[in-house]
Design a protein around this motif. Structure first.
Motif, PDB file in Angstrom:
ATOM      1  N   HIS A   1       1.234 -65.618  35.142  1.00 32.72           N
ATOM      2  CA  HIS A   1       2.195 -66.698  35.397  1.00 32.72           C
ATOM      3  C   HIS A   1       1.740 -67.539  36.592  1.00 32.72           C
ATOM      4  O   HIS A   1       1.791 -68.777  36.549  1.00 32.72           O
TER       5      HIS A   1
ATOM      6  N   SER B   1       2.684 -60.791  31.172  1.00 27.95           N
ATOM      7  CA  SER B   1       1.325 -61.269  31.409  1.00 27.95           C
ATOM      8  C   SER B   1       0.400 -60.860  30.276  1.00 27.95           C
ATOM      9  O   SER B   1      -0.530 -61.590  29.911  1.00 27.95           O
TER      10      SER B   1
ATOM     11  N   TYR C   1       7.083 -74.478  36.020  1.00 28.35           N
ATOM     12  CA  TYR C   1       6.615 -73.217  36.602  1.00 28.35           C
ATOM     13  C   TYR C   1       7.186 -72.998  38.005  1.00 28.35           C
ATOM     14  O   TYR C   1       7.368 -71.858  38.430  1.00 28.35           O
TER      15      TYR C   1
ATOM     16  N   ALA D   1       7.781 -67.914  31.339  1.00 26.87           N
ATOM     17  CA  ALA D   1       8.343 -67.170  32.472  1.00 26.87           C
ATOM     18  C   ALA D   1       8.875 -65.808  32.054  1.00 26.87           C
ATOM     19  O   ALA D   1       8.829 -64.849  32.834  1.00 26.87           O
TER      20      ALA D   1
END
Length: 268
Positions: free
Chosen positions: A53, A108, A199, A104
């Protein structure tokens, strides 16, 4: 995350390489920055569950400066179809911004898989120099808006300026390749801005002034990458007419695949 001369030099070198390759081959830096930043952030001690992220958000923010530089160059050559940019931009912004919410909440691991698969497709397309056949006229406003939304969404998930999607999309609709590249460069700016804002907002709980983070954006990396990429991009553009670009694209495609695979294994 510690910020010493080693990390500063790493970000400066990364920016220099990204800018040079962007100018030379006309490709965005996300394919390079995301896997390299993922590796650097892991070495800096960033938790594995947030490392991709942070790499995506930082890469997206770093693309803003490169996009502005590229946009100015293509606009001066009269290669930007501003009416297309005007129609596609709302969809681009909406798709990019909303996709950051998906990113979000994704792990990962899954983000790394999606990134690696996408880059594999882009790399193979670049390696074999595959281009879509122009088979239809430019879409109407609705089609361009919808296409922009899709391009923006995918771009946010892999942190690119959208060139790998926008150029084929426009060429497929009988847009001249030079104008497709120039228009794609202009569209890259709203992608970068909307993605960065998304982000930052979605990673706001991870903001730490002591660690120099703003949401999922690591500010020192953005600063140093932007400085050197802005400087080296013009040099790459000048050499584009002197070096064997077709061979370089094949080598660059192999580099993207290697980096993507390394990134995938780094978060396993």
């Amino acid at each position: 995350m510690p910020l010493d001369i080693v990390w500063i030099l790493s970000f400066l070198l990364l920016g220099a390489f990204v800018g040079f390759m962007a100018g030379l081959l006309g490709v965005g830096g996300g394919g390079i920055m995301v896997p390299v930043l993922t590796t650097l952030f892991l070495y800096q001690g960033v938790p594995a569950e947030h490392v991709v992220h942070l790499a995506l958000g930082t890469s997206m923010a770093s693309i803003i400066v490169t996009s502005i530089s590229s946009l100015r160059a293509h606009n001066s050559a009269g290669a930007v179809l501003w009416q297309v940019v005007k129609v596609m931009s709302p969809g681009i912004v909406l798709g990019t911004f909303l996709a950051t919410f998906i990113a979000a909440y994704a792990s990962s691991f899954y983000l790394a898989i999606f990134f690696s698969l996408f880059m594999a497709v882009v790399s193979l397309q670049m390696f074999f120099n595959k281009k879509p056949n122009a088979s239809r006229e430019l879409a109407g406003n609705g089609g361009l808006l919808l296409g922009g939304s899709g391009i923006g969404a995918v771009s946010a998930l892999v942190s690119t300026g959208g060139g790998s999607l926008t150029v084929p999309y426009l060429v497929w609709q009988n847009v001249d390749i030079k104008k497709a590249i120039g228009t794609s460069a202009a569209i890259g700016l709203p992608i970068a801005i909307a993605g960065t804002v998304g982000y930052v907002i979605n990673g706001w709980s991870n903001t730490s002034l002591s660690h120099h983070t703003l949401g999922f954006v690591y500010l020192p990396a953005v600063l140093f990458i932007s400085i050197t990429s802005f400087i080296t991009a013009p040099f790459g553009a000048k050499l584009a007419h002197r070096l064997p670009v077709k061979l370089l694209k094949k080598l660059f495609a192999l580099l993207l695949i290697i980096l993507s695979i390394k990134m995938l294994f780094s978060v396993l």
